[in-house]
Design an enzyme around this catalytic site. Structure first.
Site, PDB file in Angstrom:
ATOM      1  N   ASP A 133       0.589  -1.254   0.014  1.00  0.00           N
ATOM      2  CA  ASP A 133       0.064   0.110  -0.046  1.00  0.00           C
ATOM      3  C   ASP A 133       0.746   1.256   0.255  1.00  0.00           C
ATOM      4  O   ASP A 133       1.905   1.521   0.621  1.00  0.00           O
ATOM      5  CB  ASP A 133      -1.056   0.195   1.200  1.00  0.00           C
ATOM      6  CG  ASP A 133      -1.353  -1.221   1.660  1.00  0.00           C
ATOM      7  OD1 ASP A 133      -1.508  -2.282   0.851  1.00  0.00           O
ATOM      8  OD2 ASP A 133      -2.075  -1.108   2.698  1.00  0.00           O
TER       9      ASP A 133
ATOM     10  N   GLU B 291     -10.141  -2.392   4.307  1.00  0.00           N
ATOM     11  CA  GLU B 291      -8.886  -2.144   4.839  1.00  0.00           C
ATOM     12  C   GLU B 291      -8.732  -0.481   4.150  1.00  0.00           C
ATOM     13  O   GLU B 291      -9.310  -0.176   3.365  1.00  0.00           O
ATOM     14  CB  GLU B 291      -7.701  -2.927   4.303  1.00  0.00           C
ATOM     15  CG  GLU B 291      -7.815  -4.584   4.764  1.00  0.00           C
ATOM     16  CD  GLU B 291      -6.586  -5.160   4.354  1.00  0.00           C
ATOM     17  OE1 GLU B 291      -6.217  -5.889   5.261  1.00  0.00           O
ATOM     18  OE2 GLU B 291      -6.362  -5.381   3.211  1.00  0.00           O
TER      19      GLU B 291
HETATM   20  C1  FRU Z   1      -3.579  -3.766   3.044  1.00  0.00           C
HETATM   21  C2  FRU Z   1      -3.002  -4.117   4.450  1.00  0.00           C
HETATM   22  C3  FRU Z   1      -3.334  -3.082   5.335  1.00  0.00           C
HETATM   23  C4  FRU Z   1      -2.466  -3.515   6.008  1.00  0.00           C
HETATM   24  C5  FRU Z   1      -1.191  -3.620   5.355  1.00  0.00           C
HETATM   25  C6  FRU Z   1       0.017  -4.534   6.027  1.00  0.00           C
HETATM   26  O1  FRU Z   1      -3.125  -4.253   1.897  1.00  0.00           O
HETATM   27  O2  FRU Z   1      -3.339  -5.510   4.525  1.00  0.00           O
HETATM   28  O3  FRU Z   1      -4.546  -3.492   5.786  1.00  0.00           O
HETATM   29  O4  FRU Z   1      -1.969  -2.054   6.908  1.00  0.00           O
HETATM   30  O5  FRU Z   1      -1.614  -3.789   4.245  1.00  0.00           O
HETATM   31  O6  FRU Z   1       1.066  -4.590   5.133  1.00  0.00           O
END
Ligand code: FRU
Length: 507
Positions: free
Chosen positions: A24, A224
């Site tokens: 992300d 998320e």
């Molecule tokens: C989304 C996620 C988020 C988390 C991150 C961990 O892609 O699962 O929810 O903070 O990636 O790398």
């Protein structure tokens, strides 16, 4: 320098880390004339692992410079005691947090601390194994180096008591300043419950829960990376609020995993209320398989929004055939709200740096394929065409002369859908669900359709109409698949205008 980025499949004008795993975008902020891109990064390898915040900067969103890791997993590379999961960053210009020194206002990042083991923290707070809590860090040098707030972290230890069983599914704070109520707002996901919790704060340290949103619309996986922001409607005085939420799995129809949806509504400083129109169907930010965890920049005027998303998918992200890096970011996309067919719709327009290109016009193109005088793999091509007798019309990119490899992007006049077909796009055997055709509903305007196709060395990003739909898909074609063609199915297509540009590298 550019010559370091010539590996097979290396995106040329999409951001990638030089090496290792990325997911992300985090903490996107425009500050002091510089765009900062932080991102989920494993400094230790090409799969998800010791999650840290990587960092890059840009002055124009089209060229990027790598920076040192901003927040490195605590304990790396030995025994990791805290990872830095996703979050956002703001400029605390009034020093509400008190982290500022003299005239120097801090930038503050709010992120999820993931604790692999139970432990008592320097703040005296105790966490369980695999707990997710919200923490902050600050920068006094405009975003280049960061200090975690160890005396107080985590600032939000647990979700509210009624959700005590969700302490491992509480993450990804989306923080912003709400001038009308003179408060910081943070939107945090209760991932399994498909809920967003909305908190307010005066100082970024003490947080009060004020409302919840969800579940609504798509709830096929976990929610998320939520965020909330205002945007003008139709470029005039009125504005609406947009909530963006990542969903994994359970993305758009026919895609294998992750997706991003949005809601249009109002926000009064405590509660997000979606418009009834926005709840009639799921609103996909992108209809392809490779657009996740979209986040917009803070620090721009409220009339300007630019998103970047992770151009990958949790279903196969860890096995895509790239080395020594894994994952690219989407092209930055300017967002606006436009009323289209009586619905307030999110419209996206890519930001990139392209060479003035060539244009070509045809009064009519016959059924079959028409070879274009257009070769290459890093192109920005816009096609406008009008229905006559064909059932489908579009462009074939990154094709071999015998069509053994090809990526077909087109419009189906019978179903009124834009589509991307990557079933013949090259290597796909790393995951059984990678191959596929992805479609988005797109009305023609009196039979006329516009599509804009961004191709890079391992992706296509397609925008339909004014940008009210997009389809993003990774592809892994052979190096010699560089030809382009028009295709018209079952009859001719009329009045075709094409503009093609070569896109400059980001490095
Ligand atoms: C989304 C996620 C988020 C988390 C991150 C961990 O892609 O699962 O929810 O903070 O990636 O790398």
């Amino acid at each position: 320098s550019a010559q370091d980025y010539n590996e097979q499949y290396r995106p040329q004008y999409h951001f990638t880390p030089a090496k290792n795993w990325m997911n992300d975008p985090n903490g996107l902020i425009f500050h002091d004339g510089i765009y900062h891109l932080f991102y989920q990064y494993n400094p230790g390898g090409t799969t998800w692992g010791a999650m840290s915040w990587g960092h890059a900067t840009s002055s124009d969103l089209a060229h990027w410079e790598h920076q040192p890791v901003a927040l490195q997993a605590r304990g790396f590379p030995d025994e990791i005691t805290e990872m830095f999961f996703s979050g956002t960053a703001v400029a605390d210009v009034n020093n509400t947090s008190g982290f500022g020194i003299g005239d120097k206002a801090p930038l503050v990042a709010m992120y999820t601390s993931y604790y692999p083991q139970a432990q008592t923290l320097p703040s005296g707070k105790s966490v369980e194994a695999n707990q997710q809590s919200q923490s902050i860090a600050y920068s006094l040098d405009d975003g280049f180096t960061w200090t975690t707030y160890d005396e107080g972290n985590p600032v939000l230890l647990n979700p509210p008591p009624e959700y005590a069983d969700q302490i491992r599914e509480f993450r990804d704070p989306g923080v912003f300043w709400h001038a009308a109520s003179n408060k910081w707002i943070s939107v945090i996901s209760l991932a399994q419950l498909h809920k967003l919790l909305i908190y307010t704060s005066g100082d970024l340290k003490e947080w009060e829960l004020v409302s919840e949103f969800g579940p609504e619309n798509a709830v096929g996986g976990v929610w998320e990376c939520p965020s909330l922001f205002p945007l003008p409607v139709d470029g005039n005085g009125g504005s609406k609020w947009v909530a963006q939420v990542g969903l994994n799995p359970g993305g758009p129809p026919g895609t294998p995993g992750s997706g991003t949806q949005y809601f249009v509504g109002d926000f009064d400083g405590t509660t997000f209320t979606p418009d009834p129109e926005s709840l009639k169907q799921t609103n996909w930010l992108d209809w392809g398989p490779d657009f996740y965890a979209a986040l917009s920049f803070s620090g721009l005027p409220d009339t300007e929004r630019v998103d970047i998303a992770w151009m990958n998918n949790w279903k196969y992200g860890g096995v895509i055939p790239t080395d020594p890096w894994r994952s690219a970011m989407s092209i930055p996309r300017k967002l606006s709200l436009k009323t289209i067919d009586n619905t307030v719709t999110l419209v996206q327009s890519p930001v990139l740096d392209a060479e003035a290109g060539f244009t070509q016009h045809w009064d009519s193109v016959p059924a079959g394929t028409t070879k274009l005088n257009l070769t290459g793999k890093a192109l920005d091509t816009t096609l406008t065409f009008t229905k006559s007798e064909s059932t489908q019309f579009g462009i074939i990119v990154q094709a071999m002369a015998d069509f053994r490899e090809q990526t077909r992007i087109g419009y189906d006049f019978t179903t009124e859908q834009l589509f991307v077909n990557r079933t013949l796009s090259g290597v796909a055997d790393f995951d059984g669900s990678f191959s596929g055709v992805y479609s988005a509903p797109l009305a023609s305007r009196n039979g006329t359709v516009t599509i804009r196709v961004l191709t890079d060395w391992s992706s296509v990003e397609v925008f339909g109409g004014q940008g009210e739909v997009s389809i993003t898909a990774q592809i892994f074609p052979s190096a010699d698949a560089v030809e382009s063609y028009l295709f018209s199915m079952d009859g001719p297509t009329s009045i075709i205008d094409l503009e093609a540009k070569e896109v400059h590298s980001v490095w």
